[in-house]
Design a protein around this motif. Structure first.
Motif, PDB file in Angstrom:
ATOM      1  N   ASP A 271      -5.511   7.426  -7.701  1.00 37.05           N
ATOM      2  CA  ASP A 271      -5.816   6.564  -6.558  1.00 37.05           C
ATOM      3  C   ASP A 271      -5.557   5.112  -6.956  1.00 37.05           C
ATOM      4  O   ASP A 271      -5.233   4.822  -8.118  1.00 37.05           O
ATOM      5  CB  ASP A 271      -7.264   6.749  -6.119  1.00 37.05           C
ATOM      6  N   TYR A 272      -5.712   4.205  -6.009  1.00 36.31           N
ATOM      7  CA  TYR A 272      -5.529   2.784  -6.285  1.00 36.31           C
ATOM      8  C   TYR A 272      -6.578   1.977  -5.546  1.00 36.31           C
ATOM      9  O   TYR A 272      -7.191   2.429  -4.564  1.00 36.31           O
ATOM     10  CB  TYR A 272      -4.125   2.315  -5.871  1.00 36.31           C
ATOM     11  N   CYS A 273      -6.802   0.762  -6.021  1.00 34.93           N
ATOM     12  CA  CYS A 273      -7.644  -0.204  -5.312  1.00 34.93           C
ATOM     13  C   CYS A 273      -7.122  -1.600  -5.626  1.00 34.93           C
ATOM     14  O   CYS A 273      -6.216  -1.762  -6.442  1.00 34.93           O
ATOM     15  CB  CYS A 273      -9.120  -0.053  -5.692  1.00 34.93           C
TER      16      CYS A 273
ATOM     17  N   SER B 275       0.829  -1.208   0.000  1.00 36.48           N
ATOM     18  CA  SER B 275       0.000   0.000   0.000  1.00 36.48           C
ATOM     19  C   SER B 275       0.860   1.253   0.000  1.00 36.48           C
ATOM     20  O   SER B 275       0.550   2.232  -0.699  1.00 36.48           O
ATOM     21  CB  SER B 275      -0.929   0.002   1.214  1.00 36.48           C
ATOM     22  N   GLU B 276       1.947   1.228   0.755  1.00 34.28           N
ATOM     23  CA  GLU B 276       2.843   2.384   0.799  1.00 34.28           C
ATOM     24  C   GLU B 276       3.465   2.646  -0.570  1.00 34.28           C
ATOM     25  O   GLU B 276       3.594   3.796  -1.003  1.00 34.28           O
ATOM     26  CB  GLU B 276       3.933   2.169   1.846  1.00 34.28           C
TER      27      GLU B 276
ATOM     28  N   GLU C 291       0.818   4.144  -2.872  1.00 32.77           N
ATOM     29  CA  GLU C 291       0.595   5.557  -2.525  1.00 32.77           C
ATOM     30  C   GLU C 291       1.696   6.431  -3.121  1.00 32.77           C
ATOM     31  O   GLU C 291       1.422   7.512  -3.665  1.00 32.77           O
ATOM     32  CB  GLU C 291       0.546   5.718  -1.007  1.00 32.77           C
ATOM     33  N   ALA C 292       2.938   5.968  -3.031  1.00 37.42           N
ATOM     34  CA  ALA C 292       4.065   6.726  -3.590  1.00 37.42           C
ATOM     35  C   ALA C 292       3.958   6.813  -5.111  1.00 37.42           C
ATOM     36  O   ALA C 292       4.237   7.859  -5.712  1.00 37.42           O
ATOM     37  CB  ALA C 292       5.384   6.072  -3.190  1.00 37.42           C
TER      38      ALA C 292
ATOM     39  N   CYS D  83       1.174   6.684  -6.901  1.00 33.86           N
ATOM     40  CA  CYS D  83       0.077   7.601  -7.216  1.00 33.86           C
ATOM     41  C   CYS D  83       0.526   9.058  -7.096  1.00 33.86           C
ATOM     42  O   CYS D  83       0.163   9.896  -7.932  1.00 33.86           O
ATOM     43  CB  CYS D  83      -1.115   7.339  -6.295  1.00 33.86           C
ATOM     44  N   LYS D  84       1.312   9.356  -6.098  1.00 37.36           N
ATOM     45  CA  LYS D  84       1.840  10.720  -5.936  1.00 37.36           C
ATOM     46  C   LYS D  84       2.756  11.079  -7.104  1.00 37.36           C
ATOM     47  O   LYS D  84       2.724  12.196  -7.611  1.00 37.36           O
ATOM     48  CB  LYS D  84       2.606  10.839  -4.622  1.00 37.36           C
TER      49      LYS D  84
END
Length: 250
Positions: free
Chosen positions: A38-40, A18-19, A22-23, A25-26
C-alpha cells in the motif's frame, strides 16, 4: 514471517501520482512476497501516514517494511521516518524502514533508459557520444540531495558528449542557467531528463513554465524531453532491493 510493505510518498494533488503509486504497489505485490502492499503520503493529500500505518496494522502481518519513496535524502525523509516510528511503541508488528531511492545504480539505468527511449522515439541516429544530456531535479538546500543528483551526472558522464544538471527551484543553476550552459556547448541534440517520480504539478506545469521560454531564447535547435522516471519498471526492482537490504539485516 508475514510481511507487508508501505510506500511513503511526499504527496501530490494530481490524480496521476496516485495512479502511478497504485500501479507500483501492484508490481511490488506481483514480484515480492508480501501479504499486501500500500502507499500513503507525508503531506499535501490523504491518505496520510496516520491513515496508512493503522490500516497496515489491521492486516495479519508480523513485519511491516516501510519505504520512503523519495529521490533525495533530507528533511522530508527524516520527517517521514519520525512520523512512522511514533506508531511502533503501540504494536508488536516490527517496523523496518528502508533507505530512500538515492545513490543507486538502478537510477542510472532508469535515466539511461529514458534517454535511449526518447532518442528512438525521435528517430535520432547519433551515437551517444554525440548526444548532450541535461537533468532537471527539484532542488533542495540539503547538500546530500545535491550529491545524489551529482552521482547520476557523474555515472553518465563517460557515456554522452556532455552531461549537466540544473534545478527547478531553491538551488542554482536554475533551468535558465542550465539551458545557457548547454547552449555554449553547441549540442547537435539535447535530451532533457525530468528527474521526478510523478507526473505532478512540477512535471506538468512548473518545469515547462521555465524550460519552454529558456529554449525559445536559446540557439539550441534540437531539444527533446524525456518522460519522468517514476513509472519505469526498474523502479519496482529498486524498491524491492531496498526492502531486501533491511529485511535481510533483521
Amino acid at each position: 514471517m508475514k510481511r507487508g510493505l508501505l510506500l511513503i510518498d511526499r504527496g501530490s494533488r494530481e490524480r496521476e501520482a496516485s495512479e502511478e503509486l497504485e500501479a507500483i504497489c501492484k508490481g511490488i505485490k506481483a514480484k515480492g512476497e508480501y501479504v499486501f502492499t500500500d502507499y500513503c503520503f507525508l503531506e499535501v493529500e490523504p491518505p496520510y501516514i496516520e491513515d496508512g500505518i493503522p490500516k497496515c496494522l489491521k492486516q495479519d502481518i508480523d513485519s511491516l517494511t516501510i519505504v520512503p519513496y523519495f529521490l533525495y535524502p533530507g528533511k522530508k525523509v527524516k520527517n517521514a521516518v519520525t512520523d512512522v516510528m511514533k506508531f511502533q511503541k503501540d504494536t508488536k508488528v516490527k517496523f523496518l524502514v528502508t533507505k530512500q531511492m538515492s545513490m543507486h545504480k538502478t537510477l542510472v539505468d532508469v535515466v539511461e533508459n529514458r534517454i535511449s527511449t526518447t532518442l528512438k522515439e525521435k528517430k535520432i541516429t547519433l551515437s551517444n557520444k554525440e548526444v548532450d544530456v541535461m537533468i532537471i531535479g527539484h532542488g533542495s538546500k540539503d547538500p546530500n540531495a545535491q550529491r545524489s543528483l551529482d552521482y547520476i551526472v557523474n555515472e553518465l558522464t563517460d557515456s554522452y558528449r556532455n552531461v549537466s544538471r540544473c534545478w527547478l527551484e531553491i538551488e542554482q543553476p536554475d533551468i535558465f542557467e542550465g539551458i545557457k550552459k548547454c547552449e555554449k556547448d553547441k549540442p547537435k541534440v539535447l535530451i532533457i531528463v525530468f528527474y521526478f517520480l510523478h507526473e505532478g504539478a512540477h512535471v506538468k506545469t512548473d518545469i515547462n513554465n521555465d524550460l519552454i521560454p529558456a529554449l525559445e531564447k536559446s540557439t539550441i535547435e534540437k531539444a527533446y524531453i524525456t518522460k519522468h522516471i517514476g513509472t519505469d519498471q526498474k523502479m519496482i526492482d529498486l524498491i524491492l532491493e531496498r526492502a531486501k537490504e533491511v529485511e535481510d539485516a533483521n
